[in-house]
Design a protein around this motif. Structure first.
Motif: not given
Ligand code: HEC
Length: 151
Positions: A75-92
């Motif tokens: 999908e186009p128009l992805q936001g950057n107000v919050g962290p990039d969620l790619r890889g988030v399961a490795a962090r949390l």
């Protein structure tokens, strides 16, 4: 006696974390926050579905996560107000992910991220949304299942 204990139950749940009035009707369990950082116990008995969770996350009318986050989707128009969620399961952990979707304000009271499963303490709520969370308990579980695939 029976009636009294039946009435006492919702109040006891509310002291754990205020949950939508119809949460028990949705098959939702009490929301138990551990160490102010995680909700290790799923909100429903039926496990989340990652495919449904992905659809909710990209749907502008439901999760709308893309308004603020990048996800591994075309999908186009992805936001950057919050962290990039790619890889988030490795962090949390799973419980940490669940808490951040249910109510990220428990971790950071100032966060711009909405609480997706909380109905108390909100202000300027759209009239038709009063008393209703943004996502149902099952939708929360679906989104958590999707986030867990983002290794
Ligand atoms: C209005 C903007 C906004 C929306 C919409 C939003 N978030 Fe967030 N999110 C944030 C911000 C900002 C943070 C950073 C945490 C903070 O502010 O303390 C965050 C943090 C997170 C985190 C923790 C990430 C980390 O690396 O610590 C997760 C997980 C998350 N969001 C998932 C979601 C999901 C899933 C959705 C959609 C259902 C969503 N967010 C929608 C703004 C948003």
């Amino acid at each position: 006696m029976l009636l009294r204990s039946a009435l006492a139950l919702p109040a006891a749940l509310a002291s754990v974390l205020a949950v939508p009035a119809d949460a028990p009707a949705q098959g939702a369990r009490p929301v138990a926050v551990v160490d102010g950082n995680a909700i290790p116990t799923p909100l429903t008995d039926s496990p989340g579905d990652a495919g449904r969770g992905r659809a909710i996350a990209v749907d502008r009318a439901r999760g709308n996560c893309l308004a603020c986050h990048a996800l591994p989707v075309p999908e186009p128009l992805q936001g950057n107000v919050g962290p990039d969620l790619r890889g988030v399961a490795a962090r949390l952990s799973e419980g940490e992910l669940r808490l951040r979707v249910v109510d990220p304000k428990i971790v950071n009271a100032e966060t711009a991220m909405p609480a997706y499963f909380r109905v108390d303490g909100l202000f300027r709520v759209r009239q038709d949304m009063v008393g209703r969370p943004i996502l149902t308990a099952q939708e929360i579980e679906d989104v958590v299942a999707y986030l867990r695939t983002l290794q």
